[in-house]
Scaffold this motif. Sequence first.
Motif, PDB file in Angstrom:
ATOM      1  N   PHE A 113       0.828  -1.205   0.000  1.00 15.72           N
ATOM      2  CA  PHE A 113       0.000   0.000   0.000  1.00 15.72           C
ATOM      3  C   PHE A 113       0.866   1.261   0.000  1.00 15.72           C
ATOM      4  CE2 PHE A 113      -4.107  -1.857   2.076  1.00 15.72           C
ATOM      5  CZ  PHE A 113      -4.314  -2.604   0.929  1.00 15.72           C
ATOM      6  N   SER A 114       1.972   1.231   0.743  1.00 11.06           N
ATOM      7  CA  SER A 114       2.835   2.418   0.834  1.00 11.06           C
ATOM      8  C   SER A 114       3.626   2.650  -0.445  1.00 11.06           C
ATOM      9  CB  SER A 114       3.799   2.274   2.019  1.00 11.06           C
ATOM     10  OG  SER A 114       4.758   1.276   1.765  1.00 11.06           O
ATOM     11  N   GLU A 115       3.674   1.624  -1.333  1.00 11.36           N
ATOM     12  CA  GLU A 115       4.487   1.720  -2.544  1.00 11.36           C
ATOM     13  C   GLU A 115       3.664   1.832  -3.834  1.00 11.36           C
ATOM     14  OE1 GLU A 115       8.356  -0.869  -1.064  1.00 11.36           O
ATOM     15  OE2 GLU A 115       6.662  -1.916  -1.957  1.00 11.36           O
ATOM     16  N   LEU A 116       2.461   1.267  -3.849  1.00 10.49           N
ATOM     17  CA  LEU A 116       1.672   1.218  -5.076  1.00 10.49           C
ATOM     18  C   LEU A 116       1.174   2.588  -5.519  1.00 10.49           C
ATOM     19  CD1 LEU A 116      -0.627  -1.923  -4.595  1.00 10.49           C
ATOM     20  CD2 LEU A 116       1.142  -1.648  -6.324  1.00 10.49           C
ATOM     21  N   PHE A 117       0.755   3.398  -4.560  1.00 13.09           N
ATOM     22  CA  PHE A 117       0.028   4.620  -4.893  1.00 13.09           C
ATOM     23  C   PHE A 117       0.968   5.809  -5.056  1.00 13.09           C
ATOM     24  CE2 PHE A 117      -2.784   2.009  -2.111  1.00 13.09           C
ATOM     25  CZ  PHE A 117      -3.625   1.562  -3.112  1.00 13.09           C
ATOM     26  N   PRO A 118       0.665   6.704  -6.011  1.00 15.20           N
ATOM     27  CA  PRO A 118       1.526   7.868  -6.233  1.00 15.20           C
ATOM     28  C   PRO A 118       1.527   8.820  -5.044  1.00 15.20           C
ATOM     29  CG  PRO A 118      -0.476   7.992  -7.572  1.00 15.20           C
ATOM     30  CD  PRO A 118      -0.453   6.630  -6.973  1.00 15.20           C
ATOM     31  N   ASN A 119       2.606   9.585  -4.907  1.00 14.18           N
ATOM     32  CA  ASN A 119       2.808  10.452  -3.743  1.00 14.18           C
ATOM     33  C   ASN A 119       1.622  11.365  -3.470  1.00 14.18           C
ATOM     34  OD1 ASN A 119       5.409   9.445  -3.281  1.00 14.18           O
ATOM     35  ND2 ASN A 119       6.325  10.886  -4.726  1.00 14.18           N
ATOM     36  N   ARG A 120       1.098  11.988  -4.517  1.00 16.58           N
ATOM     37  CA  ARG A 120       0.095  13.037  -4.322  1.00 16.58           C
ATOM     38  C   ARG A 120      -1.210  12.505  -3.741  1.00 16.58           C
ATOM     39  NH1 ARG A 120      -3.529  12.556  -8.456  1.00 16.58           N
ATOM     40  NH2 ARG A 120      -2.849  11.233 -10.186  1.00 16.58           N
ATOM     41  N   ILE A 121      -1.429  11.196  -3.852  1.00 11.91           N
ATOM     42  CA  ILE A 121      -2.726  10.657  -3.443  1.00 11.91           C
ATOM     43  C   ILE A 121      -2.576   9.471  -2.498  1.00 11.91           C
ATOM     44  CG2 ILE A 121      -3.071   8.919  -5.257  1.00 11.91           C
ATOM     45  CD1 ILE A 121      -5.822  10.207  -5.743  1.00 11.91           C
ATOM     46  N   ARG A 122      -1.325   9.243  -2.037  1.00 13.97           N
ATOM     47  CA  ARG A 122      -1.041   8.039  -1.259  1.00 13.97           C
ATOM     48  C   ARG A 122      -1.876   7.961   0.024  1.00 13.97           C
ATOM     49  NH1 ARG A 122       4.123   8.321  -0.976  1.00 13.97           N
ATOM     50  NH2 ARG A 122       4.372   7.101  -2.863  1.00 13.97           N
ATOM     51  N   ALA A 123      -1.916   9.040   0.794  1.00 14.00           N
ATOM     52  CA  ALA A 123      -2.623   9.014   2.086  1.00 14.00           C
ATOM     53  C   ALA A 123      -4.101   8.683   1.898  1.00 14.00           C
ATOM     54  CB  ALA A 123      -2.453  10.352   2.801  1.00 14.00           C
ATOM     55  N   LEU A 124      -4.727   9.327   0.904  1.00 12.79           N
ATOM     56  CA  LEU A 124      -6.153   9.090   0.645  1.00 12.79           C
ATOM     57  C   LEU A 124      -6.386   7.662   0.153  1.00 12.79           C
ATOM     58  CD1 LEU A 124      -9.028  10.258   0.444  1.00 12.79           C
ATOM     59  CD2 LEU A 124      -8.481  10.984  -1.893  1.00 12.79           C
ATOM     60  N   ALA A 125      -5.516   7.180  -0.728  1.00 12.65           N
ATOM     61  CA  ALA A 125      -5.675   5.831  -1.284  1.00 12.65           C
ATOM     62  C   ALA A 125      -5.521   4.765  -0.206  1.00 12.65           C
ATOM     63  CB  ALA A 125      -4.657   5.611  -2.401  1.00 12.65           C
ATOM     64  N   ILE A 126      -4.517   4.935   0.665  1.00  6.78           N
ATOM     65  CA  ILE A 126      -4.309   3.960   1.743  1.00  6.78           C
ATOM     66  C   ILE A 126      -5.502   3.960   2.692  1.00  6.78           C
ATOM     67  CG2 ILE A 126      -2.906   3.409   3.776  1.00  6.78           C
ATOM     68  CD1 ILE A 126      -0.461   4.307   2.210  1.00  6.78           C
ATOM     69  N   SER A 127      -6.032   5.143   2.994  1.00 10.10           N
ATOM     70  CA  SER A 127      -7.208   5.227   3.870  1.00 10.10           C
ATOM     71  C   SER A 127      -8.398   4.507   3.244  1.00 10.10           C
ATOM     72  CB  SER A 127      -7.567   6.692   4.136  1.00 10.10           C
ATOM     73  OG  SER A 127      -6.551   7.331   4.849  1.00 10.10           O
ATOM     74  N   PHE A 128      -8.567   4.680   1.929  1.00  4.38           N
ATOM     75  CA  PHE A 128      -9.705   4.077   1.238  1.00  4.38           C
ATOM     76  C   PHE A 128      -9.608   2.548   1.222  1.00  4.38           C
ATOM     77  CE2 PHE A 128     -11.537   2.556  -2.851  1.00  4.38           C
ATOM     78  CZ  PHE A 128     -12.875   2.791  -2.558  1.00  4.38           C
ATOM     79  N   VAL A 129      -8.464   2.013   0.748  1.00  3.25           N
ATOM     80  CA  VAL A 129      -8.328   0.552   0.678  1.00  3.25           C
ATOM     81  C   VAL A 129      -8.236  -0.047   2.083  1.00  3.25           C
ATOM     82  CG1 VAL A 129      -7.341   0.509  -1.636  1.00  3.25           C
ATOM     83  CG2 VAL A 129      -5.818   0.715   0.316  1.00  3.25           C
ATOM     84  N   GLY A 130      -7.669   0.711   3.029  1.00  3.16           N
ATOM     85  CA  GLY A 130      -7.631   0.251   4.418  1.00  3.16           C
ATOM     86  C   GLY A 130      -9.019   0.144   5.013  1.00  3.16           C
ATOM     87  N   LEU A 131      -9.893   1.085   4.644  1.00  2.00           N
ATOM     88  CA  LEU A 131     -11.278   1.051   5.113  1.00  2.00           C
ATOM     89  C   LEU A 131     -12.003  -0.182   4.574  1.00  2.00           C
ATOM     90  CD1 LEU A 131     -13.696   2.421   6.531  1.00  2.00           C
ATOM     91  CD2 LEU A 131     -14.120   3.669   4.397  1.00  2.00           C
ATOM     92  N   ILE A 132     -11.828  -0.468   3.289  1.00  2.00           N
ATOM     93  CA  ILE A 132     -12.446  -1.664   2.700  1.00  2.00           C
ATOM     94  C   ILE A 132     -11.922  -2.920   3.386  1.00  2.00           C
ATOM     95  CG2 ILE A 132     -12.734  -3.008   0.586  1.00  2.00           C
ATOM     96  CD1 ILE A 132     -14.224  -0.296   0.628  1.00  2.00           C
TER      97      ILE A 132
END
Length: 521
Positions: A442-461
């Motif tokens: 999760f910390s590596e897949l998503f681009p810098n500008r959107i990493r925090a939001l993406a991790i929160s989203f997939v973490g929520l699921i």
Amino acid sequence: MSSKQSYIVRIAAIVALGGFLLGFDASVISGVIKFIEPEFNLSKIQLGWAVSSITLTAALGMMFAGPLSDKYGRRKLLKYAALLFTISAIGSALAGNFFWLIVFRLIGGLAVGVALIIAPMYIAEIAPPEKRGQLVSFNQLNIVIGLSLAFFTNYLILKWGNSNAGWVESLGIGKWNWRWMLGIEAVPAILYFFGLFIVPRSPRWLMIQDRKDEALEVMKKVVSEDEAQNQINIVSQSISDDQNKPKSKLSDLFHKSMRKVIIIGLIVGIFQQIVGINAVLFYAPMIFEQTGLGTDASFIQAIFVGLTNLVFTIVAILTIDKLGRKPLLLIGMTGIVICLSILTYGFSAAKFSLDKETITKFSKIEGLNQVNLSQLEGKTYQNDLSFKEAVKSVLGEQLFKDHGTAITNSGTHMNTILILIGILGFVASFAVSIGPVMWVLFSELFPNRIRALAISFVGLINLIVAFLVQLLFPWELSKLGNTTTFAIYAVFAVIGLVFVWFKVPETKGKSLEELEEILVK
């Protein structure tokens, strides 16, 4: 070890106690469910709620933790989490009915959500770059230690309760064993609260609040003065750059360019939970007891589950940068498929019957002495569902609720060694692969500008799926049986293995910028 190294290790250890409480709070319920089910006369779905409720509010706490920590500070939010852990532990221990038990478990879930996000965030923000990975991993290790210690304290309280010692009787440990199991968490939670007073504020948060001099003083305690100044300048530039960027929105996650990484993240997050790991970790004593083991033996084997989880999490931490993410995932998922298949076979090969000695033992119990259990003598059943139905038809609804579990467990005959091997192998395979590797991915897949939001989203699921697994597991066992339940998990594991083989990329040794160029089109 230099004084600065010693200082940062000490600070990280204190903050990582939040991870310990997270793990402890999550798994301590595994020893409690055996006692609250008859005491509060719970249905199987209510029993699932007792276990899973913490995950529901953990998702809520995780969503709000980041913004609140930006406003009030990482340290202050962790103090609030410590207080919530304390309130949850004491309140759950004193709960007079099922409603209040759930209320205080929900409160603990909020603390879990905060600790899950803020503890590693704080450590990452104060740690020197060359030590960051190791120190952040310390938090994950503490989560597993908390999970393991909860199994041990549950067993210890159970043993004390059966010892008839004077001090045990005076404290009511035997009578209120499950309350002590829940309440003991208040001790490390209170220690955590006071320990946080010697933890400095996060230097990055101080910089966000425009308190540069304070931030510099904190960094000087961790690295040399020149390096501290350099780190502060880097943070200052990063904050300036962030202010000039447009805020990321949820809709950005569904842009065409993000499709590949979001799908990978979501599917890995779903399969991490849908293979049933939380069913095993949160219901371990109940699973072992259903194999025909006694209560003491089932609690001891649950300790083995915790220790296995701990050992193989350490293995994953030590090997993830050497072997790579994908090889660990393939090895672990293959192990998960094999072990779930072993469990499915082990449960399917079981036989169920009551002998004369067992019938005589239960016939001496008040209430059961009015029932003709000898009707079941000599009859052999091929699965747990038909056996439970036969016992229920003899006992009636209420007596089955009170004594059915004990009777059916006594009449279960299966290869307990095979089941133990399957459970421990499953936990080991998970702990060395998709358990910790998912968060690294999760910390590596998503681009810098959107990493925090993406991790929160997939973490929520991921948490929502975990909640459903925990909620439905007792119901699945009662309606589908052991064999079908674990067979379903095995099928999901096979699908997950195929997905990892064909779709999950290797991220080892690549910079975040390289990965963004490769994965985000």
